[in-house]
Scaffold this motif. Structure first.
Motif, PDB file in Angstrom:
ATOM      1  N   GLU A 305       0.821  -1.203   0.000  1.00 36.63           N
ATOM      2  CA  GLU A 305       0.000   0.000   0.000  1.00 36.63           C
ATOM      3  C   GLU A 305       0.861   1.262   0.000  1.00 36.63           C
ATOM      4  O   GLU A 305       0.538   2.250  -0.671  1.00 36.63           O
ATOM      5  N   LYS A 306       1.977   1.234   0.726  1.00 31.64           N
ATOM      6  CA  LYS A 306       2.878   2.395   0.727  1.00 31.64           C
ATOM      7  C   LYS A 306       3.503   2.594  -0.647  1.00 31.64           C
ATOM      8  O   LYS A 306       3.695   3.735  -1.091  1.00 31.64           O
ATOM      9  N   LEU A 307       3.817   1.504  -1.340  1.00 31.61           N
ATOM     10  CA  LEU A 307       4.347   1.622  -2.699  1.00 31.61           C
ATOM     11  C   LEU A 307       3.312   2.263  -3.621  1.00 31.61           C
ATOM     12  O   LEU A 307       3.660   3.115  -4.459  1.00 31.61           O
ATOM     13  N   ARG A 308       2.062   1.864  -3.499  1.00 30.19           N
ATOM     14  CA  ARG A 308       1.017   2.464  -4.337  1.00 30.19           C
ATOM     15  C   ARG A 308       0.906   3.960  -4.079  1.00 30.19           C
ATOM     16  O   ARG A 308       0.759   4.763  -5.006  1.00 30.19           O
ATOM     17  N   GLU A 309       0.956   4.362  -2.818  1.00 21.36           N
ATOM     18  CA  GLU A 309       0.853   5.785  -2.492  1.00 21.36           C
ATOM     19  C   GLU A 309       2.032   6.577  -3.071  1.00 21.36           C
ATOM     20  O   GLU A 309       1.859   7.703  -3.545  1.00 21.36           O
ATOM     21  N   LEU A 310       3.229   5.995  -3.037  1.00 19.56           N
ATOM     22  CA  LEU A 310       4.386   6.695  -3.602  1.00 19.56           C
ATOM     23  C   LEU A 310       4.247   6.867  -5.109  1.00 19.56           C
ATOM     24  O   LEU A 310       4.627   7.909  -5.664  1.00 19.56           O
ATOM     25  N   PHE A 311       3.702   5.870  -5.795  1.00 18.77           N
ATOM     26  CA  PHE A 311       3.530   5.990  -7.240  1.00 18.77           C
ATOM     27  C   PHE A 311       2.376   6.916  -7.597  1.00 18.77           C
ATOM     28  O   PHE A 311       2.294   7.381  -8.733  1.00 18.77           O
ATOM     29  N   VAL A 312       1.476   7.179  -6.658  1.00 18.93           N
ATOM     30  CA  VAL A 312       0.439   8.187  -6.912  1.00 18.93           C
ATOM     31  C   VAL A 312       1.034   9.587  -6.858  1.00 18.93           C
ATOM     32  O   VAL A 312       0.720  10.455  -7.693  1.00 18.93           O
ATOM     33  N   THR A 313       1.932   9.836  -5.894  1.00 22.49           N
ATOM     34  CA  THR A 313       2.556  11.161  -5.784  1.00 22.49           C
ATOM     35  C   THR A 313       3.605  11.397  -6.861  1.00 22.49           C
ATOM     36  O   THR A 313       3.850  12.533  -7.246  1.00 22.49           O
ATOM     37  N   ARG A 314       4.224  10.319  -7.323  1.00 21.67           N
ATOM     38  CA  ARG A 314       5.276  10.451  -8.345  1.00 21.67           C
ATOM     39  C   ARG A 314       5.216   9.204  -9.216  1.00 21.67           C
ATOM     40  O   ARG A 314       5.471   8.098  -8.748  1.00 21.67           O
ATOM     41  N   PRO A 315       4.900   9.342 -10.502  1.00 22.91           N
ATOM     42  CA  PRO A 315       4.643   8.155 -11.324  1.00 22.91           C
ATOM     43  C   PRO A 315       5.891   7.390 -11.747  1.00 22.91           C
ATOM     44  O   PRO A 315       5.764   6.232 -12.161  1.00 22.91           O
ATOM     45  N   ILE A 316       7.081   7.998 -11.678  1.00 24.02           N
ATOM     46  CA  ILE A 316       8.303   7.338 -12.146  1.00 24.02           C
ATOM     47  C   ILE A 316       9.372   7.493 -11.077  1.00 24.02           C
ATOM     48  O   ILE A 316       9.621   8.602 -10.582  1.00 24.02           O
ATOM     49  N   TRP A 317      10.027   6.378 -10.736  1.00 21.83           N
ATOM     50  CA  TRP A 317      11.103   6.366  -9.738  1.00 21.83           C
ATOM     51  C   TRP A 317      12.270   5.553 -10.268  1.00 21.83           C
ATOM     52  O   TRP A 317      12.098   4.661 -11.103  1.00 21.83           O
ATOM     53  N   THR A 318      13.448   5.887  -9.768  1.00 24.35           N
ATOM     54  CA  THR A 318      14.564   4.954  -9.890  1.00 24.35           C
ATOM     55  C   THR A 318      14.560   4.042  -8.662  1.00 24.35           C
ATOM     56  O   THR A 318      13.930   4.348  -7.647  1.00 24.35           O
ATOM     57  N   ARG A 319      15.245   2.927  -8.759  1.00 25.10           N
ATOM     58  CA  ARG A 319      15.287   2.012  -7.621  1.00 25.10           C
ATOM     59  C   ARG A 319      15.918   2.687  -6.400  1.00 25.10           C
ATOM     60  O   ARG A 319      15.467   2.497  -5.268  1.00 25.10           O
ATOM     61  N   MET A 320      16.973   3.459  -6.637  1.00 23.03           N
ATOM     62  CA  MET A 320      17.651   4.111  -5.531  1.00 23.03           C
ATOM     63  C   MET A 320      16.740   5.124  -4.844  1.00 23.03           C
ATOM     64  O   MET A 320      16.631   5.143  -3.602  1.00 23.03           O
TER      65      MET A 320
END
Length: 555
Positions: A305-320
């Protein structure tokens, strides 16, 4: 029990008389004999050797000169190898390798003197007298403990075989008269065909002669053995054990009705790789693959659920950058889970967002705001990599693993994905444009005049010239911080003015190359290493001249 009564029954210990010496009987000791200094060498010949066959055995070992060369005191390892040729006349026969080893054995000479049986002696009585004598010391021994290689003897009447024998004997006439033989016609193999003088005796499976193919098997197959069949010289215990997770299954062919049996491994590893697409693919994944969806129950619901929330605030991330949002234990759990990330994102295999984690259903190629999530990567050639990987992707993931192990309890590690132009926490540059906080670079990144109308596979939403400037400044600032002196904005402007022509030439040369799928296309427009090194050297010299001028003016 009375202890005094029990101790009184024990006999008293006898003590030797005081002042008297105990005599020791030396009559049963073996006599000492001097050890002869004569040196001998021995060969453990793997076969029966008679007195009359000793010359033949020495010849099979390579001759007397070869043995003397191997037994030399300071002989190198290449000369101390002995090969036993059981067929020295056949150059295709593989010899048996032997080694010269140091030993401390004694050579014993046993002499027997015979005598006649006397009257009245029993038949079990030993006749004769035996005498043993040490002759010398065996300091070196040739042992054949290696396995014999596979043997294959071709047809010796073949011209190639005859040429090989001629080269072994240095027969000049036979070598010069050799001609490439004409190819024979194909003949079907028949197991009942009697071998002639031109054919080799072969014991062939009868099923091999019954071929239903259009081209029958050939009997003039000319196979010559290699110098070595097997590199395994020492036998090992195989200890074969069947896989306990394999079960026997039966399948029936619907067309022929034939029943087939095969082993199926029920415990095979199931991969949970994320969905990946190429830049040229028109559609983006909207949900995880079916194999990943089946493993949803294995994921931690809170972390998911925390991962989903992070992708809502920012759609693209690097692994780091994504792992920096979690604690060390949470990052380790996500990494070991193998199923959490594939449940919430997909990846690009190439293009400006290569190796980034993208939210399902989001297509950065259609959104100009996705330019802030483009990824820039610079490889540090001077950085010693302890475990080099085959591809940059594997190295990037290895850096993530090391980062997770090291950032526990260190707050600066949680900002390792951010570049401010003053500090760096890693020696490889892999940043998204939104994580660059340097004022000069941030102004270039947010410049609306630097955009193009359609997304490009190499430069993303930026024009080629603008993206080249961003990469050049970021590269210079990053390596300047690594060297211990952060670059100033004035220094970067001078660098741009000096390298503008070189950048245009290098960019035009690189754009001639064709883009290949799966390759690192982001940095194709970057400067060549020698050009970048020359620019950095020029900037360093200019900086030193400026420092020297200021020092002179202060004097």
């Amino acid at each position: 029990m009375n202890p005094e009564a029990s101790t009184s029954q024990l006999p008293p210990l006898e003590q030797p008389p005081t002042g008297e010496e105990t005599e020791i009987d030396h009559s049963n000791e073996a006599p000492e004999r001097p050890l002869p200094q004569l040196q001998f060498y021995s060969v453990e010949y793997p076969g029966y050797v008679r007195d009359t066959s000793i010359p033949k055995a020495v010849e099979n070992l390579g001759g007397q000169a070869k043995l003397e060369q191997a037994f030399r005191r300071m002989a190198p390892k290449t000369e101390s190898l002995i090969e036993l040729a059981l067929h020295p006349e056949n150059p295709f026969a593989h010899p048996i390798p032997g080694d010269v080893v140091n030993t401390n054995n004694l050579l014993l000479k046993v002499t027997k003197r015979r005598r006649k049986r006397r009257e009245g002696e029993s038949e079990d009585a030993v006749l004769g007298e035996y005498k043993a004598e040490i002759v010398g010391v065996t300091s070196k021994t040739v042992r054949f403990r290696s396995m014999v290689d596979y043997q294959f003897l071709p047809d010796m009447n073949d011209p190639i075989s005859q040429l090989r024998v001629a080269m072994e004997k240095m027969d000049v006439d036979a070598i010069t008269s050799y001609k490439i033989p004409a190819e024979k016609d194909y003949q079907p193999i028949s197991p009942t065909t009697n071998s002639t003088s031109e054919d080799v005796d072969m014991n062939i499976d009868p099923q091999l002669g019954e071929s239903s193919s259009a081209t029958p098997p050939s009997s003039n197959l000319r196979l010559f053995p290699p110098p070595l069949f097997s590199r395994q010289t020492i036998s090992q215990s195989y200890n074969f054990k069947a896989n306990p997770a394999s079960i026997l299954t039966t399948t029936i062919d619907e067309e022929t009705g034939e029943e087939r049996k095969r082993l199926i491994n029920k415990m095979r590893w199931k991969g949970y790789g994320p969905a990946s697409i190429m830049f040229t693919d028109t559609q983006v994944p909207t949900k995880p693959p079916d194999t990943v969806e089946k493993g949803r129950d294995e994921a931690n619901p809170k972390l998911l659920e925390k991962l989903r929330e992070l992708f809502v605030t920012r759609p693209i991330w690097t692994r780091m950058s994504l792992f920096n949002q979690f604690s060390a234990l949470e990052s380790r759990e996500i990494l070991n889970s193998k199923v959490m990330l594939p449940l919430v994102c997909y990846v690009f295999q190439d293009g400006p967002w290569r190796d980034t984690l993208v939210k399902f259903g989001y297509d950065p190629r259609t959104d100009p705001d996705a330019r802030f999530y483009q990824r820039l990567y610079f490889r540090n050639a001077n950085h010693p990599i302890s475990r080099p990987s085959v591809t940059t992707r594997r190295q990037d993931r290895a850096n993530v693993n090391v980062h997770i192990r090291n950032f526990e309890g260190a707050e600066d590690r949680r900002n390792s994905h951010i570049f401010d132009g003053k500090t760096v926490s890693k020696e490889t540059a892999a940043f998204q444009l939104c994580d660059i906080e340097d004022p000069m670079l941030k102004e270039m990144i947010e410049d609306p005049d630097a955009l193009r109308e359609t997304c490009d596979e190499r430069d993303g939403w930026y024009t080629s010239h603008s993206f080249e400037i961003i990469k050049s400044i970021l590269r210079h600032k990053f390596f300047s911080v690594l060297e211990g002196h952060p670059a100033t904005d004035e220094e970067c402007r001078n660098l741009l003015a000096a390298s503008e022509n070189s950048t245009r030439v290098a960019s035009s040369l690189h754009r001639v190359q064709k883009l290949r799928a799966g390759k690192h296309n982001m940095a194709k427009g970057a400067l060549r290493p020698e050009d970048a090194a020359a620019i950095r050297l020029r900037a360093t010299l200019d900086r030193n001249v400026k420092s020297f001028t200021q020092a002179q003016s202060q004097r």
